[in-house]
Design a protein around this motif. Structure first.
Motif, PDB file in Angstrom:
ATOM      1  N   MET A  76      -5.488  -8.522   8.867  1.00 41.57           N
ATOM      2  CA  MET A  76      -6.831  -7.982   8.598  1.00 41.57           C
ATOM      3  C   MET A  76      -7.149  -6.810   9.523  1.00 41.57           C
ATOM      4  O   MET A  76      -8.263  -6.308   9.507  1.00 41.57           O
ATOM      5  CB  MET A  76      -7.899  -9.080   8.790  1.00 41.57           C
ATOM      6  CG  MET A  76      -7.774 -10.226   7.835  1.00 41.57           C
ATOM      7  SD  MET A  76      -8.089  -9.696   6.141  1.00 41.57           S
ATOM      8  CE  MET A  76      -7.735 -11.217   5.270  1.00 41.57           C
ATOM      9  N   ASN A  77      -6.189  -6.394  10.344  1.00 34.56           N
ATOM     10  CA  ASN A  77      -6.457  -5.313  11.298  1.00 34.56           C
ATOM     11  C   ASN A  77      -6.177  -3.965  10.626  1.00 34.56           C
ATOM     12  O   ASN A  77      -5.069  -3.441  10.657  1.00 34.56           O
ATOM     13  CB  ASN A  77      -5.594  -5.501  12.552  1.00 34.56           C
ATOM     14  CG  ASN A  77      -5.978  -4.552  13.661  1.00 34.56           C
ATOM     15  OD1 ASN A  77      -6.434  -3.440  13.399  1.00 34.56           O
ATOM     16  ND2 ASN A  77      -5.799  -4.980  14.896  1.00 34.56           N
ATOM     17  N   ARG A  78      -7.221  -3.418  10.023  1.00 33.43           N
ATOM     18  CA  ARG A  78      -7.089  -2.192   9.227  1.00 33.43           C
ATOM     19  C   ARG A  78      -6.561  -1.020  10.047  1.00 33.43           C
ATOM     20  O   ARG A  78      -5.718  -0.254   9.600  1.00 33.43           O
ATOM     21  CB  ARG A  78      -8.471  -1.894   8.623  1.00 33.43           C
ATOM     22  CG  ARG A  78      -8.664  -0.756   7.645  1.00 33.43           C
ATOM     23  CD  ARG A  78      -7.542  -0.370   6.738  1.00 33.43           C
ATOM     24  NE  ARG A  78      -7.057  -1.338   5.800  1.00 33.43           N
ATOM     25  CZ  ARG A  78      -5.936  -1.167   5.075  1.00 33.43           C
ATOM     26  NH1 ARG A  78      -5.225  -0.074   5.160  1.00 33.43           N
ATOM     27  NH2 ARG A  78      -5.535  -2.078   4.253  1.00 33.43           N
ATOM     28  N   VAL A  79      -7.033  -0.892  11.307  1.00 31.03           N
ATOM     29  CA  VAL A  79      -6.586   0.231  12.136  1.00 31.03           C
ATOM     30  C   VAL A  79      -5.081   0.125  12.399  1.00 31.03           C
ATOM     31  O   VAL A  79      -4.334   1.101  12.253  1.00 31.03           O
ATOM     32  CB  VAL A  79      -7.384   0.291  13.463  1.00 31.03           C
ATOM     33  CG1 VAL A  79      -6.800   1.331  14.408  1.00 31.03           C
ATOM     34  CG2 VAL A  79      -8.853   0.603  13.195  1.00 31.03           C
TER      35      VAL A  79
ATOM     36  N   LYS B 144       1.318   2.647   8.853  1.00 29.80           N
ATOM     37  CA  LYS B 144       1.519   3.427   7.620  1.00 29.80           C
ATOM     38  C   LYS B 144       1.681   4.916   7.939  1.00 29.80           C
ATOM     39  O   LYS B 144       2.552   5.594   7.381  1.00 29.80           O
ATOM     40  CB  LYS B 144       0.332   3.234   6.665  1.00 29.80           C
ATOM     41  CG  LYS B 144       0.386   1.926   5.890  1.00 29.80           C
ATOM     42  CD  LYS B 144      -0.879   1.681   5.096  1.00 29.80           C
ATOM     43  CE  LYS B 144      -1.141   2.718   4.034  1.00 29.80           C
ATOM     44  NZ  LYS B 144      -2.447   2.536   3.381  1.00 29.80           N
ATOM     45  N   SER B 145       0.855   5.435   8.838  1.00 31.74           N
ATOM     46  CA  SER B 145       0.948   6.869   9.202  1.00 31.74           C
ATOM     47  C   SER B 145       2.293   7.158   9.855  1.00 31.74           C
ATOM     48  O   SER B 145       2.920   8.185   9.580  1.00 31.74           O
ATOM     49  CB  SER B 145      -0.150   7.261  10.193  1.00 31.74           C
ATOM     50  OG  SER B 145      -1.383   6.975   9.661  1.00 31.74           O
ATOM     51  N   LYS B 146       2.736   6.259  10.716  1.00 30.69           N
ATOM     52  CA  LYS B 146       4.021   6.444  11.393  1.00 30.69           C
ATOM     53  C   LYS B 146       5.157   6.475  10.358  1.00 30.69           C
ATOM     54  O   LYS B 146       6.065   7.298  10.433  1.00 30.69           O
ATOM     55  CB  LYS B 146       4.227   5.309  12.400  1.00 30.69           C
ATOM     56  CG  LYS B 146       5.540   5.319  13.138  1.00 30.69           C
ATOM     57  CD  LYS B 146       5.628   6.446  14.149  1.00 30.69           C
ATOM     58  CE  LYS B 146       6.936   6.380  14.936  1.00 30.69           C
ATOM     59  NZ  LYS B 146       7.130   7.578  15.774  1.00 30.69           N
ATOM     60  N   ILE B 147       5.075   5.580   9.395  1.00 33.56           N
ATOM     61  CA  ILE B 147       6.116   5.528   8.352  1.00 33.56           C
ATOM     62  C   ILE B 147       6.122   6.845   7.576  1.00 33.56           C
ATOM     63  O   ILE B 147       7.181   7.445   7.335  1.00 33.56           O
ATOM     64  CB  ILE B 147       5.883   4.313   7.416  1.00 33.56           C
ATOM     65  CG1 ILE B 147       6.194   3.020   8.168  1.00 33.56           C
ATOM     66  CG2 ILE B 147       6.721   4.429   6.145  1.00 33.56           C
ATOM     67  CD1 ILE B 147       5.848   1.733   7.425  1.00 33.56           C
TER      68      ILE B 147
ATOM     69  N   GLU C 222       0.823  -1.219   0.000  1.00 35.47           N
ATOM     70  CA  GLU C 222       0.000   0.000   0.000  1.00 35.47           C
ATOM     71  C   GLU C 222       0.856   1.268   0.000  1.00 35.47           C
ATOM     72  O   GLU C 222       0.356   2.343  -0.306  1.00 35.47           O
ATOM     73  CB  GLU C 222      -0.958  -0.022   1.199  1.00 35.47           C
ATOM     74  CG  GLU C 222      -2.013  -1.111   1.049  1.00 35.47           C
ATOM     75  CD  GLU C 222      -3.038  -1.128   2.170  1.00 35.47           C
ATOM     76  OE1 GLU C 222      -3.069  -0.180   2.990  1.00 35.47           O
ATOM     77  OE2 GLU C 222      -3.806  -2.110   2.234  1.00 35.47           O
ATOM     78  N   LEU C 223       2.142   1.135   0.358  1.00 33.63           N
ATOM     79  CA  LEU C 223       2.997   2.338   0.418  1.00 33.63           C
ATOM     80  C   LEU C 223       3.981   2.449  -0.741  1.00 33.63           C
ATOM     81  O   LEU C 223       4.389   3.559  -1.098  1.00 33.63           O
ATOM     82  CB  LEU C 223       3.796   2.349   1.733  1.00 33.63           C
ATOM     83  CG  LEU C 223       3.043   2.745   2.996  1.00 33.63           C
ATOM     84  CD1 LEU C 223       3.980   2.658   4.195  1.00 33.63           C
ATOM     85  CD2 LEU C 223       2.481   4.168   2.893  1.00 33.63           C
ATOM     86  N   VAL C 224       4.354   1.304  -1.316  1.00 33.93           N
ATOM     87  CA  VAL C 224       5.512   1.301  -2.219  1.00 33.93           C
ATOM     88  C   VAL C 224       5.362   2.279  -3.384  1.00 33.93           C
ATOM     89  O   VAL C 224       6.329   2.965  -3.748  1.00 33.93           O
ATOM     90  CB  VAL C 224       5.850  -0.142  -2.686  1.00 33.93           C
ATOM     91  CG1 VAL C 224       4.802  -0.718  -3.613  1.00 33.93           C
ATOM     92  CG2 VAL C 224       7.220  -0.182  -3.332  1.00 33.93           C
TER      93      VAL C 224
END
Ligand SMILES: Nc1ncnc2c1ncn2[C@@H]1O[C@H](COP(=O)(O)OP(=O)(O)O)[C@@H](O)[C@H]1O
Ligand SMILES: Nc1ccn([C@@H]2O[C@H](COP(=O)(O)O)[C@@H](O)[C@H]2O)c(=O)n1
Length: 209
Positions: free
Chosen positions: A191-194, A200-203, A26-28
């Motif tokens: 499966m833990n979206r949160v 992802k936000s931390k990255i 999702e980030l790449v």
């Protein structure tokens, strides 16, 4: 340049790979090329090519001694210092390393996933963020049966025997106690979206700093 190494630990088939790969995938494409990379602890299982196949099937693959953690530590230090490394590749069907290696470039964000990452003191020191995927063991066993028969060339009988002989006892001896070394404990794994969104936000925050 500051580099961050994130450990994703937990039982076999708890969802470590799914969790790590979901974050990576999702980030790449959003990040600069080469900003994020993933390494598996399994790549550092010791080479057993000198042993007959029958002996290799008897190894306790859930004990720290099965891994070359010194090499992994060395590679993580090299990556943190901006150097590329040649990561081994592992063949589960043959129970040993393959001939090939994989070149991993020094990314700003490195995700490392594996069962015993948090139980090894020297390895733990390498991690800036430590996550433990906390999935009930009966669910892990069901997933492992399916995965090992479909993808790792195992029979149902071999999965059950290995689970009773080593996987379960080593989980309670080494993996479960290492949960307390984690900064974050995540239920429902991949499966833990949160939890995925928090990492992802931390990255993204770290990359803006
Ligand atoms: N939360 C989940 N719900 C359903 N299936 C899952 C979940 N997490 C993982 N799986 C599946 O279980 C299997 C093992 O997951 P994996 O991420 O490879 O575990 P690990 O890396 O911890 O060994 C895979 O087939 C994966 O797709
Ligand atoms: N030759 C091998 C090597 C490892 N295993 C099992 O793999 C598990 C760790 O990988 P996960 O992707 O499941 O975290 C570990 O529990 C070992 O038992 C194996 O079966 N054979």
């Amino acid at each position: 340049m500051t580099r961050t190494i994130i450990a994703i630990a937990g039982a076999s088939a708890s969802g470590k790979s799914l969790f790590s790969q979901t974050i990576y995938n999702e980030l790449v494409n959003e990040l600069e090329p080469g900003a994020i990379a993933v390494i598996e602890e399994d790549a550092y299982y010791k080479d057993q090519s000198h042993l007959p196949f029958d002996h290799r099937t008897q190894t306790n693959y859930d004990h720290p001694e099965a891994f070359e953690h010194e090499l992994m530590c060395k590679h993580l230090t090299q990556l943190r210092n901006g150097k590329a490394v040649e990561v081994p590749t592992y063949d589960y069907a043959q129970h040993t390393r393959s001939d090939k290696t994989r070149t991993v470039m020094p990314a700003q964000i490195l995700i490392v996933e594996g069962i015993l990452l948090l139980s090894d003191k020297a390895l733990r020191k390498e991690f800036d963020i430590k996550v433990f995927i906390d999935t009930p063991l009966d669910i892990c066993l069901m997933r492992r049966m399916q995965r090992d028969m479909e993808q790792r060339g195992r029979t149902l009988q071999s999965v059950v025997e290995q689970y009773q002989a080593t996987v379960r006892p080593m989980f309670y001896q080494f993996i479960e106690p290492s949960k307390h070394k984690a900064d974050l404990v995540v239920t429902r794994g991949g499966m833990n979206r949160v939890a995925i969104d928090i990492i992802k936000s931390k990255i993204k925050y770290l990359l803006q700093e």
